[in-house]
Design an enzyme around this catalytic site. Structure first.
Site, mmCIF file in Angstrom:
data_model
loop_
_atom_site.group_PDB
_atom_site.id
_atom_site.type_symbol
_atom_site.label_atom_id
_atom_site.label_comp_id
_atom_site.label_asym_id
_atom_site.label_seq_id
_atom_site.Cartn_x
_atom_site.Cartn_y
_atom_site.Cartn_z
ATOM 1 C CG ASN A 1 -12.067 4.650 5.585
ATOM 2 O OD1 ASN A 1 -13.191 3.940 5.131
ATOM 3 N ND2 ASN A 1 -12.214 5.644 5.494
ATOM 4 C CG ASP B 1 -15.262 3.878 3.306
ATOM 5 O OD1 ASP B 1 -16.080 3.877 4.141
ATOM 6 O OD2 ASP B 1 -14.598 4.805 3.382
ATOM 7 C CG HIS B 2 -11.092 -0.067 0.929
ATOM 8 N ND1 HIS B 2 -11.670 0.036 -0.243
ATOM 9 C CD2 HIS B 2 -10.580 0.945 1.234
ATOM 10 C CE1 HIS B 2 -10.836 0.654 -0.426
ATOM 11 N NE2 HIS B 2 -10.764 1.318 0.819
ATOM 12 C CG HIS C 1 -16.454 8.977 1.950
ATOM 13 N ND1 HIS C 1 -15.280 9.500 0.718
ATOM 14 C CD2 HIS C 1 -17.494 10.022 1.013
ATOM 15 C CE1 HIS C 1 -15.281 9.992 -0.015
ATOM 16 N NE2 HIS C 1 -16.566 10.598 0.332
ATOM 17 N NE ARG D 1 -16.669 8.177 -3.662
ATOM 18 C CZ ARG D 1 -15.288 8.600 -3.780
ATOM 19 N NH1 ARG D 1 -14.424 8.276 -3.081
ATOM 20 N NH2 ARG D 1 -15.213 9.078 -5.243
ATOM 21 N NE ARG E 1 -17.156 4.992 -6.379
ATOM 22 C CZ ARG E 1 -15.750 5.236 -6.240
ATOM 23 N NH1 ARG E 1 -14.432 5.106 -6.076
ATOM 24 N NH2 ARG E 1 -16.263 6.300 -6.717
ATOM 25 C CG HIS E 2 -17.436 2.785 -0.137
ATOM 26 N ND1 HIS E 2 -17.839 3.172 0.664
ATOM 27 C CD2 HIS E 2 -16.569 2.642 -0.526
ATOM 28 C CE1 HIS E 2 -16.942 4.228 -0.038
ATOM 29 N NE2 HIS E 2 -15.987 4.081 -0.098
ATOM 30 C CD GLU F 1 -13.279 9.591 5.127
ATOM 31 O OE1 GLU F 1 -13.628 9.295 3.641
ATOM 32 O OE2 GLU F 1 -12.097 9.168 5.438
ATOM 33 C CB THR G 1 -9.547 6.109 -3.313
ATOM 34 O OG1 THR G 1 -9.450 6.806 -2.072
ATOM 35 C CG2 THR G 1 -8.231 6.267 -3.983
ATOM 36 C CB THR G 2 -10.420 11.025 -1.082
ATOM 37 O OG1 THR G 2 -11.211 10.194 -0.826
ATOM 38 C CG2 THR G 2 -10.506 12.143 -0.659
ATOM 39 C CD GLU H 1 -8.004 12.441 7.497
ATOM 40 O OE1 GLU H 1 -9.361 12.891 8.725
ATOM 41 O OE2 GLU H 1 -7.403 11.713 6.535
ATOM 42 C CG HIS I 1 -5.813 9.156 0.737
ATOM 43 N ND1 HIS I 1 -5.309 8.603 -0.178
ATOM 44 C CD2 HIS I 1 -6.832 8.857 0.611
ATOM 45 C CE1 HIS I 1 -6.773 7.903 -0.779
ATOM 46 N NE2 HIS I 1 -7.357 8.495 -0.150
ATOM 47 N N GLY I 2 -3.550 6.576 2.433
ATOM 48 C CA GLY I 2 -2.166 5.801 1.202
ATOM 49 C C GLY I 2 -1.244 4.862 2.143
ATOM 50 C CG HIS J 1 -6.299 0.218 0.024
ATOM 51 N ND1 HIS J 1 -5.691 -0.728 0.175
ATOM 52 C CD2 HIS J 1 -7.096 -0.251 -0.666
ATOM 53 C CE1 HIS J 1 -5.351 -1.092 -0.820
ATOM 54 N NE2 HIS J 1 -6.858 -1.122 -1.194
HETATM 55 N N1 PXP Z 1 -8.973 10.003 5.443
HETATM 56 C C1 PXP Z 1 -9.381 10.637 4.615
HETATM 57 C C2 PXP Z 1 -10.672 11.980 4.319
HETATM 58 C C3 PXP Z 1 -10.063 9.759 3.091
HETATM 59 O O1 PXP Z 1 -10.790 10.280 1.972
HETATM 60 C C4 PXP Z 1 -9.450 8.233 2.743
HETATM 61 C C5 PXP Z 1 -9.785 7.272 2.308
HETATM 62 O O2 PXP Z 1 -11.031 6.767 1.738
HETATM 63 C C6 PXP Z 1 -8.687 7.510 4.016
HETATM 64 C C7 PXP Z 1 -8.553 8.611 4.913
HETATM 65 C C8 PXP Z 1 -8.328 6.274 4.593
HETATM 66 O O3 PXP Z 1 -7.558 6.032 2.771
HETATM 67 P P1 PXP Z 1 -6.291 4.980 2.719
HETATM 68 O O4 PXP Z 1 -7.867 4.094 2.694
HETATM 69 O O5 PXP Z 1 -5.684 4.850 2.036
HETATM 70 O O6 PXP Z 1 -6.336 4.284 4.411
#
Ligand code: PXP
Length: 243
Positions: free
Chosen positions: A10, A12-13, A46, A48, A52-53, A73, A103-104, A154, A193-194, A216
Site C-alpha cells: 500500500n 498511500d503513505h 486507497h 479516500r 487526503r493522500h 481500495e 486510517t480504516t 480481506e 492492516h497493522g 504503514h
Molecule cells: N488493507 C486495507 C483494506 C487497508 O485499508 C489498509 C490501510 O489503508 C491496509 C490493508 C494497510 O494497512 P497498514 O497501512 O496498516 O499496513
C-alpha cells in the site's frame, strides 16, 4: 506449507509525504516502479473520499504504469464505483470509510450495509474487476459474502495487531477460524492492516491466506533502509512462514 503468499504494498503513505507540502515528489510512478522492482505482487492504493493522500490523477497514472496488479481500495459509494469503472483496476477492495478516522477502522458492516455493498460489488464484478470485501474475522459476516457476490475477502488484522498477550492469541484464532470458514465458502482470503515485522509471521502462517496488504510499516521502515530493502525483509518473513 506449499501455497504461495502474495504481497500487496500500500503506497498511500508515500503520497502522504507529497501531500504534506504539495510538492511533485515523492513521485507516485517512481514508487510503483521501486515496489515492483523489489518483487511485490500488487500495488494497493486507497482513493479516500476526502482525498487526503491519493488523488484522482494518481489512480489513472498508476493504472497506466503498473505492470503487476493494481488493487484500488475504495468506499462503497457511487462516486468511487464510477471512478473504478473508468480506471478499471484488476482488483478493488471495498472498505468502510469515516472522514474523521486516522486510517480504516475495522471491517465493513456487510449485514447493515448489505444492499449498498451488493450493488457496488455487482457493478464492479460485471466488468470483471476482482472485488474483495474488507471485513472482520466474523463468521456471520463471512457467511453473507457469497450472496453479495464478491469472490475475495480481506480479513482485518488491525485488532490483532493492536492487542497483546492472551487477547492477541484469541484474535489470531478468530482469524484462523474465519480463514478456514471462508475457504469452505469458496472465497479467496487476503488479510491486512497493522502488519509489521513482529506480527506478520503468525498471520502468514495461516495457510488459507493468499495475499497480505501492508503499507504503514513498510513505508516507515523504508525511511531507514529504503523501500526495496523494506519489502525484501517483509518477503523473507512471509517466505519463512510458508516453509
Ligand atoms: N488493507 C486495507 C483494506 C487497508 O485499508 C489498509 C490501510 O489503508 C491496509 C490493508 C494497510 O494497512 P497498514 O497501512 O496498516 O499496513
Amino acid at each position: 506449507m506449499q501455497n504461495t503468499l502474495e504481497l500487496g504494498v500500500n503506497i498511500d503513505h508515500i503520497i502522504n509525504i507529497r501531500q504534506a507540502r504539495f510538492t511533485p515528489y515523492p513521485d507516485i510512478i517512481e514508487a510503483v516502479q521501486r515496489v515492483e522492482k523489489a518483487g511485490a505482487d500488487a500495488i494497493t492504493l486507497h482513493l479516500r473520499e476526502d482525498r487526503r493522500h491519493i488523488q484522482d490523477a494518481d489512480v489513472y497514472r498508476v493504472r497506466k504504469h503498473c505492470t503487476t496488479r493494481m488493487n484500488l481500495e475504495m468506499a462503497a459509494t457511487d462516486e468511487m464505483t464510477n471512478i473504478a469503472l473508468d480506471v478499471m483496476p484488476r482488483d478493488c477492495c471495498i472498505v468502510p470509510e469515516k472522514r474523521e478516522e486516522l486510517t480504516t477502522e475495522g471491517g465493513l458492516d456487510v449485514i447493515g450495509q448489505f444492499e449498498r455493498i451488493k450493488k457496488v460489488t455487482q457493478r464492479l464484478v460485471a466488468e470483471n474487476i476482482k472485488v474483495s470485501l474488507f471485513i472482520e474475522p466474523n463468521i456471520e459476516h463471512i457467511a453473507r459474502v457469497s450472496e453479495i457476490g464478491a469472490p475475495v475477502i480481506e480479513l482485518h488484522t488491525g485488532t490483532y495487531a493492536n492487542l497483546v498477550g492472551d487477547e492477541k492469541q484469541r484474535e489470531l484464532e478468530r482469524i484462523q477460524l474465519a480463514s478456514e470458514f471462508a475457504v469452505e465458502q469458496g472465497l479467496q482470503v487476503n488479510a491486512g492492516h497493522g502488519l509489521d515485522d513482529q506480527n506478520t509471521m503468525a498471520i502468514a502462517q495461516i495457510p488459507q491466506i493468499r495475499e497480505l496488504n501492508i503499507g504503514h510499516y513498510l513505508i516507515a521502515r523504508a525511511v531507514f533502509v529504503g523501500l526495496e530493502q523494506a519489502i525484501k525483509e517483509m518477503q523473507q518473513i512471509m517466505q519463512q512462514a510458508r516453509l
